[in-house]
Design a protein around this motif. Structure first.
Motif, mmCIF file in Angstrom:
data_model
loop_
_atom_site.group_PDB
_atom_site.id
_atom_site.type_symbol
_atom_site.label_atom_id
_atom_site.label_comp_id
_atom_site.label_asym_id
_atom_site.label_seq_id
_atom_site.Cartn_x
_atom_site.Cartn_y
_atom_site.Cartn_z
ATOM 1 N N GLY A 86 107.102 25.454 99.037
ATOM 2 C CA GLY A 86 107.945 24.382 98.513
ATOM 3 C C GLY A 86 109.075 24.029 99.466
ATOM 4 O O GLY A 86 109.446 22.861 99.603
ATOM 5 N N TYR A 87 109.614 25.042 100.113
ATOM 6 C CA TYR A 87 110.681 24.757 101.083
ATOM 7 C C TYR A 87 110.205 23.790 102.159
ATOM 8 O O TYR A 87 110.847 22.766 102.431
ATOM 9 C CB TYR A 87 111.184 26.052 101.722
ATOM 10 C CG TYR A 87 112.079 25.787 102.895
ATOM 11 C CD1 TYR A 87 113.344 25.239 102.711
ATOM 12 C CD2 TYR A 87 111.648 26.022 104.196
ATOM 13 C CE1 TYR A 87 114.171 24.962 103.780
ATOM 14 C CE2 TYR A 87 112.472 25.751 105.279
ATOM 15 C CZ TYR A 87 113.733 25.206 105.056
ATOM 16 O OH TYR A 87 114.537 24.917 106.131
ATOM 17 N N PHE A 88 109.058 24.096 102.762
ATOM 18 C CA PHE A 88 108.572 23.238 103.842
ATOM 19 C C PHE A 88 108.140 21.866 103.327
ATOM 20 O O PHE A 88 108.384 20.847 103.969
ATOM 21 C CB PHE A 88 107.432 23.928 104.600
ATOM 22 C CG PHE A 88 107.879 25.168 105.319
ATOM 23 C CD1 PHE A 88 108.697 25.079 106.444
ATOM 24 C CD2 PHE A 88 107.513 26.431 104.867
ATOM 25 C CE1 PHE A 88 109.136 26.227 107.108
ATOM 26 C CE2 PHE A 88 107.946 27.576 105.528
ATOM 27 C CZ PHE A 88 108.751 27.483 106.645
ATOM 28 N N PHE A 89 107.512 21.857 102.148
ATOM 29 C CA PHE A 89 107.045 20.577 101.605
ATOM 30 C C PHE A 89 108.237 19.686 101.219
ATOM 31 O O PHE A 89 108.224 18.467 101.433
ATOM 32 C CB PHE A 89 106.140 20.818 100.386
ATOM 33 C CG PHE A 89 104.796 20.169 100.502
ATOM 34 C CD1 PHE A 89 104.655 18.889 101.011
ATOM 35 C CD2 PHE A 89 103.640 20.827 100.068
ATOM 36 C CE1 PHE A 89 103.405 18.279 101.111
ATOM 37 C CE2 PHE A 89 102.388 20.230 100.175
ATOM 38 C CZ PHE A 89 102.273 18.953 100.697
ATOM 39 N N SER A 90 109.268 20.306 100.667
ATOM 40 C CA SER A 90 110.460 19.532 100.282
ATOM 41 C C SER A 90 111.189 19.028 101.524
ATOM 42 O O SER A 90 111.572 17.859 101.618
ATOM 43 C CB SER A 90 111.402 20.399 99.445
ATOM 44 O OG SER A 90 110.843 20.696 98.188
ATOM 45 N N ARG A 91 111.373 19.920 102.469
ATOM 46 C CA ARG A 91 112.128 19.600 103.676
ATOM 47 C C ARG A 91 111.426 18.531 104.519
ATOM 48 O O ARG A 91 112.051 17.575 104.984
ATOM 49 C CB ARG A 91 112.276 20.871 104.514
ATOM 50 C CG ARG A 91 113.132 20.726 105.740
ATOM 51 C CD ARG A 91 112.967 21.923 106.673
ATOM 52 N NE ARG A 91 111.668 21.923 107.331
ATOM 53 C CZ ARG A 91 111.276 22.817 108.242
ATOM 54 N NH1 ARG A 91 112.079 23.823 108.551
ATOM 55 N NH2 ARG A 91 110.090 22.742 108.798
ATOM 56 N N ASP A 92 110.114 18.683 104.674
ATOM 57 C CA ASP A 92 109.389 17.836 105.632
ATOM 58 C C ASP A 92 108.833 16.560 105.016
ATOM 59 O O ASP A 92 108.740 15.544 105.696
ATOM 60 C CB ASP A 92 108.233 18.639 106.257
ATOM 61 C CG ASP A 92 108.742 19.853 107.028
ATOM 62 O OD1 ASP A 92 109.946 19.865 107.389
ATOM 63 O OD2 ASP A 92 107.962 20.794 107.242
ATOM 64 N N HIS A 93 108.427 16.626 103.745
ATOM 65 C CA HIS A 93 107.751 15.472 103.138
ATOM 66 C C HIS A 93 108.420 14.988 101.866
ATOM 67 O O HIS A 93 107.871 14.133 101.166
ATOM 68 C CB HIS A 93 106.275 15.810 102.852
ATOM 69 C CG HIS A 93 105.468 16.156 104.052
ATOM 70 N ND1 HIS A 93 104.185 16.648 103.964
ATOM 71 C CD2 HIS A 93 105.739 16.092 105.381
ATOM 72 C CE1 HIS A 93 103.710 16.881 105.180
ATOM 73 N NE2 HIS A 93 104.645 16.555 106.065
ATOM 74 N N LYS A 94 109.574 15.571 101.516
ATOM 75 C CA LYS A 94 110.272 15.184 100.273
ATOM 76 C C LYS A 94 109.378 15.367 99.043
ATOM 77 O O LYS A 94 109.445 14.578 98.099
ATOM 78 C CB LYS A 94 110.753 13.725 100.326
ATOM 79 C CG LYS A 94 111.694 13.396 101.469
ATOM 80 C CD LYS A 94 113.087 13.895 101.189
ATOM 81 C CE LYS A 94 114.014 13.661 102.391
ATOM 82 N NZ LYS A 94 115.046 14.713 102.471
ATOM 83 N N VAL A 95 108.564 16.385 99.073
ATOM 84 C CA VAL A 95 107.675 16.676 97.937
ATOM 85 C C VAL A 95 108.191 17.926 97.241
ATOM 86 O O VAL A 95 108.369 18.970 97.872
ATOM 87 C CB VAL A 95 106.232 16.914 98.415
ATOM 88 C CG1 VAL A 95 105.359 17.438 97.287
ATOM 89 C CG2 VAL A 95 105.670 15.620 98.992
ATOM 90 N N ARG A 96 108.437 17.832 95.955
ATOM 91 C CA ARG A 96 108.963 18.989 95.228
ATOM 92 C C ARG A 96 107.823 19.852 94.698
ATOM 93 O O ARG A 96 106.748 19.351 94.368
ATOM 94 C CB ARG A 96 109.894 18.551 94.112
ATOM 95 C CG ARG A 96 109.263 17.715 93.010
ATOM 96 C CD ARG A 96 110.394 16.994 92.268
ATOM 97 N NE ARG A 96 109.971 16.225 91.117
ATOM 98 C CZ ARG A 96 109.515 14.983 91.153
ATOM 99 N NH1 ARG A 96 109.329 14.370 92.312
ATOM 100 N NH2 ARG A 96 109.213 14.346 90.035
ATOM 101 N N VAL A 97 108.094 21.141 94.633
ATOM 102 C CA VAL A 97 107.105 22.113 94.172
ATOM 103 C C VAL A 97 107.768 23.023 93.137
ATOM 104 O O VAL A 97 108.808 23.635 93.423
ATOM 105 C CB VAL A 97 106.573 22.966 95.345
ATOM 106 C CG1 VAL A 97 105.530 23.969 94.842
ATOM 107 C CG2 VAL A 97 105.976 22.085 96.445
ATOM 108 N N ASN A 98 107.176 23.100 91.965
ATOM 109 C CA ASN A 98 107.724 23.920 90.899
ATOM 110 C C ASN A 98 106.597 24.593 90.114
ATOM 111 O O ASN A 98 105.445 24.169 90.191
ATOM 112 C CB ASN A 98 108.551 23.061 89.936
ATOM 113 C CG ASN A 98 109.742 22.400 90.606
ATOM 114 O OD1 ASN A 98 110.719 23.063 90.918
ATOM 115 N ND2 ASN A 98 109.656 21.092 90.863
#
Lengths: 283, 283, 283, 283
Positions: free
Chosen positions: D177-189
C-alpha cells in the motif's frame, strides 16, 4: 550478576558472531547462571564464530536447519540429554530475506525467494514450538522469545518482505502461544527491538541512515544488542511469568513517537541551510 | 532474592492494605535490596494498615494527597532527605471513582464526581512526574511505573469513568515520558494488570463474575498481585533500561485473546443446559 | 452530490470559519440532502463567521456552551423542534487548550487550565452524548462522530495537553458508544485527521513545520479539511451502519508509517549538506 | 442507489455463491453504477454459481488462479480491454486453509498445507497488486480492498493457520500500500469483518457457536455480508480518498469490547442454572 536464571536450561538460536543479539543473550544467560545449547544453521555455523561463544559459556553447539523438522527434533532431544532435563527458555533469533540479498524491490519479488524467506524467518518459529510442544520438552513456567521488528506494524520501505515475515512470526507467537500457555504453562512473546547493527542487519539498504533517524526519534536513543539481551533475560526469569502473547517494544520509545523535537529541529533547520544557497543565487 | 534493586531508592504510592498491589511491590522491592518511602492520601492512611508495611520494610510513611502539588513537593523533598539522594523508582498506584462509589451509571455521571475521579486517578500522575521533573529528583536510568487497566482500550461496562481516567493516565505516561526520557534518561511505563481482587477493586459492580470470566479467557489465568509486583520489580531493575512510553499487559494473555476454548465450551454447554427446560415444556 | 444524507437531520458543533472542518462537513452535508442546526460556544459565534454558513445551508444557529448541560439540553430540544424529529447525525469538533494558548510547556501546566481544556475538549463529548441519550433524541442507526488527533496514541511534543484530552475523548467514544450502540442502535466513532491548517490548529507551536513533515511522511500526503468532510459524510451515511467504537485514521497513511523514502532522502541529503562546511573547515 | 461508483471500473475476486461477501459487493457495485469483471479460481467457478451473478450484473467472468502470475496478468489485461480502460477498484476476497479442511490442529500442521494456504490466502494479495502495479493498470485515486479477520490480532483457537495468513495479508496491505499510494495514488486497505456465515466460513470448527458469541459481545450485533458490501462501496467511492494502509473493523463494535453485559449476564446466569442441579443433589 543476579542469578536470575540459576538452574535454568535453554536453547539459543541464531548467534552468528559477537555482534548478534543472540550472542549477547548467551553471554548474559551464562552470567545469570543458565545452562544452554547453542544452535544455528550449518551454513551460519561455518560463516560465524560460534565455537568461540560455546567455549566461553561452556555450551555445546548443535547444528540445526530451522526449516527441517528432523533437525529440530534432533536438536531438542540432544539438548535435553546434554542439559539433563526439560527446557526452561528458548530464543528464536532467525531471519533472512533472499529478496533483500538479491536486491529485489518489494514490489518486484521473486516468489520463490519470498517463500524461502518466509519459511526460514517465520514458519521456522512454528516448527520450533511444534517440536517442543509435541515432545513436551518445556518445563512449566518456561519462556519462549522470538526477536522481531516494528516493520510488522508500520511501513519501513527498505525492510522489504521481512516486514510481512515478521507480521507472520508475531501472529505465530500469539496463535501457538495460546496453546503453549494453556496446555503447558509456557509463555510465548516477541521482542520488537530497535534497529541494531548486526552482521545480518547490515544487509538492509540504507540501514545506517535509518539507525541514525531512529536514534534521533527515540527519547532514550536506540537500544543496543546488550540491552536487548538484558531485557530478554528478564523475560526468561521468573519475574515475568504471567506475560504471554505479547509483542514487547524494546526501542527507547520509538514505537510510540509521532515526532521528536530532535527530528523536527533537524527537519526545520536543514530546510533553512539548504535554502540559503538558493537565496544567494537570487541576490 | 536477586538483589535486583540493591542500592536503589524509591517512592511507592498506594499501599492501602496487604491485598494492594503496591503493598506487594513494597515487600518485593525490600527483598530485592531497595530503600523507599511509602505514601498515601491521609484518608487512606487512616483506613488502611500501612504502618505494618512500614515496619516490615523499614520504611517511613509520608502522607501526601496526590491532588496537592504542595504535598507532593514535600513528599519528594523528604524522600530524598530520608533516602539520602535522588530517586530511582516510583510506583503510582492511585485510582478512585466517586461515580462508581455512588452507583452512578456511566451514562448518568455527576460531572463533579467525574472531575474528582479524573483529578485523583489520572491528573495525579502528571503532578507526581511534574514535581519529580522540576526538582530533578530522579537519577538517570530511573524508572516510573503506573498501574492501569485494559478498560483504557476496550469496553468493560462496569468499569465506568475509570476507563476514561485510565486512558488519560496512559496518555500522560507517553506525553510526560517523552520529556522525562529525553531530558533525564528516566523511563515511564504503565502496567495493565489482570483484574485483581483488592480492597479498591472490589468496589466495582459485578467484579467477581468478571474475575472469573477473565480467568477462563486467559491462557495462563489471571495474574496475581504478587506476580504483578514481580513484574514491576523487573521494570525498576537495570534489565529494562530502554523500555519507555509503553503500556505493558500483565494479564496471563487476556489482552490478545478473541475467545478461549474454555469460554467457548462454557458458552456452548450452557446454551444446551438452558434450552433443555424449554424442550421439556414443549413436550 | 449523491443524496447520501437525504432526509437526515443533524447537529454540527464547531464551525468557526470557512477553514473549519466542521464548516466543510456542513457544506457537504447540505449538498448530500441533510438538514441540520449549527452550534458553537457564544464566544466562538462572535469570533467566527458562522452566520454566513447558516445562510448558505439554510440552517439555524443555536448557541451552546458544551460545558453546560442546560445549554446542551436546550440545543437538543430546539434542534428536534426546528428539524421536525429526532437526530440522525452529530459532529463534535470542539477542542481548546488554555495551556497551549498561554504558552505553558507540557511539563509545566497550570492545572486550572488543564481542567478547563479537558472539560471543553473531552468531557464535552460525554455531555453531548449524555443529553442525546437521556432524551432519546437520536434515531436508530444514527451516527455520532468526534474529531481527534493521533497525539492520543503517539507523542507529538508540541500538541501539549491536547494529546491527553484526545485520549480521554477517544475513550469516551468507546465507553459511551457501547451503551449508545447497544441501547439505541447509534454508532459512535472518532476520526483521527491529518494535521489541518485551521484557525484553531494554527495556535500550536511549530505547526507549519509539522504539517510539512507529515506531508512528506504520508504516502498520499496530508488529508484536507474537505476530504475529511467527505469521509465524515460516509460515516453519517447508511453505508457504515455497523462501524462503531472505532478510531478511524484519515491521514493519507501517516499512522502506519515508520519512515517514508521522502523523509529518509531528506534526512540523508541534509546530513551531507550540513556536513560539508565542517569538511571545508578541516581542510 | 446513490451512483457512488458511476463510471468506475473494477475487478472482484472471490464471489462463490450468493452467500459470499464478494457476491454482495458485486450486486451493490452494480447498483452504484460500476462496471466490473468477476474472477475466481477455475475450481471455485465450477463449484459455485457465479454465472448467475455475471448475468445479473452484466459482467464477464475471467477465470484466474490467484497463485499464478500468468493468470493474473491475463485477467488484468482482459479486464482493461473489456471495461475500456484502467481499473478503479479491486476486491480481494480469497482465503483457504488446507489444514482446516483436513482437520489438522494448529499445533500439528502439515507444512505443505500451510504453504499452500499461505500462498492462496496471503501471498495472492501481493501477486494481484504486483501485476496491477507493474502494468500501471490502476487509475489515480483507485481503491484496493482485501477482506480479513480479527484473528490476525487476537487468538481465536479454531481459526487455525488462517490467523497467521491474515496477519501476513494485512502486512502486505501496508507494505505494498505504501508504494501504491506513493507512486500511483491508489489506496490499499483491509476490512476486518464480523464472522459471517458463508460457504467458505462454514468450514471452520465451532463456527456457529462463535457467531452466536460474537453477536452477544458486539453492541450492534454481527455485521452481515450485505452490510459489509455497503461498507466496501464506501471505500471504493470518492468519499474515502485519503484512507490508506488501514485495517478497518466492520464488526458491530466487537473489536473494542472487553466484555458486554449480555455475555456477562449469560456467564453469570448460567452458572446459577448449572449449579442448581448440584444443589438439589446435595439436599
Amino acid at each position: 550478576m543476579y542469578n536470575l536464571l540459576k538452574g535454568k536450561k535453554g536453547i539459543i538460536f541464531g548467534a552468528l558472531d559477537s555482534k548478534s543479539i543472540a550472542w549477547k543473550v548467551a553471554e548474559r544467560a551464562h552470567e545469570e547462571g543458565a545452562k544452554f545449547v547453542l544452535t544455528n544453521a550449518p551454513v551460519a555455523l561455518r560463516l560465524g564464530t560460534i565455537s568461540e561463544l560455546a567455549e566461553k559459556t561452556g555450551s555445546q553447539v548443535i547444528p540445526a536447519d530451522a526449516t527441517s523438522i528432523m533437525d529440530l527434533e534432533n536438536l531438542v532431544e540432544q539438548a535435553m540429554e546434554i542439559l539433563g532435563g526439560k527446557i526452561d527458555f528458548v530464543l528464536h533469533s532467525i531471519g533472512m530475506s533472499v529478496n533483500v540479498r538479491r536486491g529485489n524491490h518489494y514490489t518486484n519479488q521473486d516468489y520463490n525467494f519470498t517463500k524461502t524467506g518466509w519459511d526460514v524467518s517465520a514458519l521456522s518459529f512454528h516448527r520450533v514450538m511444534s517440536v517442543l510442544y509435541k515432545k513436551e520438552a518445556m518445563n512449566e513456567w518456561g519462556s519462549i522469545v522470538a526477536l522481531t521488528y516494528m516493520a510488522a506494524q508500520r511501513v519501513f520501505p527498505d525492510y522489504n518482505d521481512m516486514a510481512d515475515n515478521k507480521a507472520y512470526l508475531e501472529s505465530v507467537a500469539r496463535s501457538f502461544g495460546y496453546f503453549f500457555s494453556r496446555d503447558h504453562k509456557v509463555r510465548v512473546n516477541t521482542i520488537s527491538q530497535s534497529p541494531t547493527v548486526t552482521t545480518a542487519g547490515s544487509g538492509v539498504k540504507g540501514f545506517d541512515g535509518f539507525v541514525s533517524f531512529a536514534e534521533k526519534m527515540s527519547p532514550l536513543g536506540n537500544a543496543s544488542a546488550l540491552e536487548c539481551a538484558d531485557y530478554t533475560i528478564s523475560l526468561f526469569s521468573d519475574l515475568t511469568k504471567m506475560v504471554t502473547l505479547q509483542n514487547l517494544f524494546h526501542d527507547g520509545g520509538f514505537s510510540n513517537m509521532g515526532i521528536s523535537t530532535a527530528i523536527m529541529d533537524e527537519f526545520m533547520k536543514k530546510d533553512e541551510k539548504i535554502e540559503e544557497p538558493k537565496k544567494e543565487i537570487k541576490e
